[in-house]
Design an enzyme around this catalytic site. Structure first.
Site, PDB file in Angstrom:
ATOM      1  N   GLU A 132       0.838  -1.195   0.000  1.00  0.00           N
ATOM      2  CA  GLU A 132       0.000   0.000   0.000  1.00  0.00           C
ATOM      3  C   GLU A 132       0.880   1.255   0.000  1.00  0.00           C
ATOM      4  OE1 GLU A 132      -3.601   1.706   2.847  1.00  0.00           O
ATOM      5  OE2 GLU A 132      -1.987   0.557   3.765  1.00  0.00           O
TER       6      GLU A 132
ATOM      7  N   LYS B 164      -9.437   2.727  -1.867  1.00  0.00           N
ATOM      8  CA  LYS B 164      -9.688   2.205  -0.522  1.00  0.00           C
ATOM      9  C   LYS B 164     -11.029   2.706   0.011  1.00  0.00           C
ATOM     10  CE  LYS B 164      -7.053   1.629   3.793  1.00  0.00           C
ATOM     11  NZ  LYS B 164      -5.821   2.083   4.492  1.00  0.00           N
TER      12      LYS B 164
ATOM     13  N   CYS C  45      -5.135  -2.982   3.331  1.00  0.00           N
ATOM     14  CA  CYS C  45      -4.821  -2.815   4.748  1.00  0.00           C
ATOM     15  C   CYS C  45      -6.044  -2.897   5.679  1.00  0.00           C
ATOM     16  CB  CYS C  45      -4.066  -1.504   4.924  1.00  0.00           C
ATOM     17  SG  CYS C  45      -3.065  -1.421   6.437  1.00  0.00           S
TER      18      CYS C  45
END
Length: 270
Positions: free
Chosen positions: A44, A112, A146
């Site tokens: 990421e 995200k 994540c």
């Protein structure tokens, strides 16, 4: 499709140093490809690192220099490469996981959806609003970043939509390394998928990163796991194992969505 050689790249990321990170991304991705991988995952925010106050300088459009470099490498090796970046789109910034294919074209972009307050992401990023599952020559891939690991509904949606491999790029802190280790295995088991998790090294929001990149089988076996140094994990994924696992344990067929709280009920309880 058969057996797919994959690599999870655990690299040190220098917050705010876009050029140095780009160079390192090319170096380590090339090493992974030279090692035989047809699918490579980098962490990421691998390109900019977590320097959110300077996103105006660090964020790039999807046709920017980082995307061009990764796409050219994918085309050179006739492979698939996924990498984390800060995306600029108009006046908005997104924490994005991009995927380039063997023809050098962008195959998918995941923005995200779950922004973590602990690292002040909601102050700087706009949340994405799409679940991204993409069919490729190396299997059907679900893309995540994540903090998304803490939201099993998102990952199960990917499995329901056909994902065989979950790509999870992260900058997960060492303070919660055991959470990462548990959640990556749980995601693979719950969804009967392979999971490729690439975590970074360095710091994020002042916290040291955990490393511990991992490749997990549909039955929860850690096929490869890194320590706390730069490392490239390699494994060969037999996608037939996904179908076999789902036949033996038909979790996705046994879902009962009518029992799960509708969005309005959940919102009312928050």
């Amino acid at each position: 499709m058969g057996c797919i050689p994959v690599a999870a790249v655990q690299m040190r990321i220098i917050a705010g140093d876009l050029e140095a990170n780009r160079r390192r991304m090319r170096e380590v991705a090339t090493r992974a490809l030279d090692g035989g991988a047809r699918l490579v995952l980098l962490p990421e925010m691998a390109a900019p690192g977590y320097d959110l106050p300077n996103l105006n300088r660090l964020a790039e459009p999807m046709d920017g220099e980082t995307a061009q470099a990764m796409s050219a490498l994918a085309a050179q090796y006739r492979a698939h490469i996924a990498w984390g970046m800060a995306e600029r789109d108009g006046g908005r910034f997104y924490n994005t996981l991009a995927l380039a294919g063997p023809d050098g074209n962008l195959l998918a972009r995941y923005r995200k959806t779950h922004l973590i307050p602990l690292f002040r992401e909601p102050e700087y990023f706009t949340p994405g609003d799409e679940v991204v599952v993409v069919e490729t020559e190396v299997g059907t891939l679900g893309l995540a970043l994540c903090y998304d690991l803490r939201f099993p509904g998102l990952l199960m949606r990917m499995a329901v939509e056909g994902a065989e491999i979950l790509l999870v790029a992260a900058q997960w802190p060492r303070l919660r390394a055991e959470h990462w280790r548990a959640l990556t295995v749980a995601a693979a088991i719950q969804n009967l998928v392979f999971l490729v998790g690439a975590n970074g090294l360095g710091t994020c929001g002042g916290d040291a990163l955990a490393g511990r990149s991992v490749i997990v089988s549909p039955w929860g076996e850690r096929m490869a796991e890194a320590g706390h140094a730069e490392e490239i994990l390699h494994a060969t994924l037999d996608l037939a194992q996904v179908a076999e696992a789902r036949a033996k344990m038909p979790v996705l067929q046994n879902l009962r969505p009518e029992l799960y709280s509708p969005k309005d009920e959940i919102t009312d309880k928050l």
